[in-house]
Design an enzyme around this catalytic site. Structure first.
Site, short mmCIF file in Angstrom:
data_model
loop_
_atom_site.label_atom_id
_atom_site.label_comp_id
_atom_site.label_asym_id
_atom_site.label_seq_id
_atom_site.Cartn_x
_atom_site.Cartn_y
_atom_site.Cartn_z
N ASN A 213 3.21 -6.77 13.49
CA ASN A 213 2.79 -5.41 13.84
C ASN A 213 3.28 -5.10 15.25
OD1 ASN A 213 1.12 -2.93 14.24
ND2 ASN A 213 0.09 -3.65 12.39
N HIS B 86 -1.57 1.48 -4.19
CA HIS B 86 -1.98 2.87 -3.93
C HIS B 86 -1.14 3.87 -4.72
CE1 HIS B 86 -4.19 1.76 0.08
NE2 HIS B 86 -4.87 1.44 -1.00
N CYS C 244 0.89 20.51 -16.64
CA CYS C 244 1.17 19.52 -17.69
C CYS C 244 1.78 20.22 -18.91
CB CYS C 244 -0.13 18.82 -18.07
SG CYS C 244 0.10 17.65 -19.42
N GLN D 57 0.85 -1.20 0.00
CA GLN D 57 0.00 0.00 0.00
C GLN D 57 0.88 1.24 0.00
OE1 GLN D 57 -3.51 -0.60 2.95
NE2 GLN D 57 -1.93 -2.00 3.60
N ASN D 58 2.18 1.05 0.18
CA ASN D 58 3.07 2.20 0.30
C ASN D 58 3.39 2.78 -1.06
OD1 ASN D 58 3.02 1.52 2.96
ND2 ASN D 58 5.02 0.54 2.99
#
Ligand code: BJW
Length: 255
Positions: A217, A118, A150, A100-101
């Site tokens: 964890n 992500h 852009c 997810q990092n």
């Protein structure tokens, strides 16, 4: 249960291992987590920074937050937990890392099979066309820089190439993650609070398929009661030892 007993049980059969990873793995590299003690969401509101609404409403504030994080990232290096996953992959035990990092540290640690569900903080993309550029350099990350535009669409803003709340995940990446989880006999759940969907649903899917879940964890999470084994403590300390023991036992039993 000791590490020895856990790895004994996990090597009773040849397995395919997949890792689902969150911000906790990069904490020892200096990257702040989102939740928990010292988490960024204690200081800021997610809806002010990590939503399309926030960017449309105040792009300067959102870019400033990403620049501040980039300045930390430019000094960061992968830590022993990232390297432990690379080692498991090199031994042919780990199929892939679903992270997810957005920091790219797992790739710098030379893991080959990674899905960054992500997105990637090091890239900026146009809001309106498919233009993408890297921005992980000191100049771009400087404070009080003009909003990046852009070069193709002239007035359209570039935004960080990440997934904000309310946005869909890239379907190709997500399908790859689901495919890996469906193949896994063992799912390592590392440094994630397990509250952000759809990634938080992956351990439930793996469990339903009969996979063993191993959580790493520093504290309990909503996934703790689902997990078969919980290894509490900093993953940068526990994961290397776990991986070395697992590799040794695999070699003894299957090579
Ligand atoms: C250590 C440690 C050490 C510390 N060792 N451990 C179903 C149910 C409910 C809600 C939803 C749902 N489906 C969708 C939603 C909404 C939403 C959501 O999940 N909300 C919940 C919060 C309630 N999800 C979404 O909006 C997602 N999109 C979506 O579903 O789209 C659907 C759609 C379809 C079609 C059209 C439109 C939409 C997108 C989610 C995007 C998340 N984005 C962020 C920001 C990314 C960019 C950036 O970084 O800037 O992703 S938010 C943030 O949370 C970031 C993280 O990747 C993510 C997860 O956090 P993570 O990694 O778990 O970190 P922490 O900080 O929470 O936890 C760290 C853990 O480490 C802790 O447990 C510590 O204890 C531990 N730790 N040190 C080991 N040393």
């Amino acid at each position: 249960m000791s590490l020895d007993s856990i790895t004994n049980e996990l090597t009773e059969q040849k397995s395919i291992i997949v890792a689902v990873v969150g911000a906790g793995i990069s904490k020892a590299s200096g990257m702040p987590t989102f939740r928990g003690e010292d988490g960024m969401w204690n200081q800021y509101h997610a809806q002010d920074l990590a939503t399309p609404y926030a960017f449309n409403n105040n792009p300067n504030l959102v870019w400033e937050w990403y620049r501040a994080r980039m300045r930390i990232l430019l000094e960061a290096q992968p830590n022993p937990a990232h390297h432990a996953l690379t080692m498991l992959e090199k031994e042919g035990i780990l199929l892939g890392v679903i992270t997810q990092n957005v920091d790219g540290l797992q790739e710098i640690a030379k893991t080959k099979n990674i899905v960054e569900v992500h997105g990637r903080i090091r890239y900026a993309r146009c809001q309106d066309c498919d233009f993408i550029q890297r921005w992980d350099n000191k100049d771009f990350a400087k404070e009080k820089r003009k909003l990046p535009k852009c070069p193709r669409c002239e007035d359209s803003l570039l935004r960080p190439d990440v997934v904000w709340f309310g946005e869909p995940l890239n379907q190709i990446k997500w399908q790859k993650a689901v495919e890996w989880v469906n193949q896994a006999n063992i799912l390592l759940i590392i440094g994630t609070s397990g509250v952000v969907h759809p990634v938080a649903s992956l351990p439930w899917a793996a469990k339903k398929n009969g996979a063993k879940l191993v959580e790493f964890n520093i504290e309990e999470t909503p996934l703790t009661s689902l997990s078969d084994y919980s290894l509490f403590g900093p993953c940068e300390q526990i994961l290397p030892e776990f991986s070395e023991t697992l590799i040794k036992k695999y070699a003894e039993r299957y090579k």
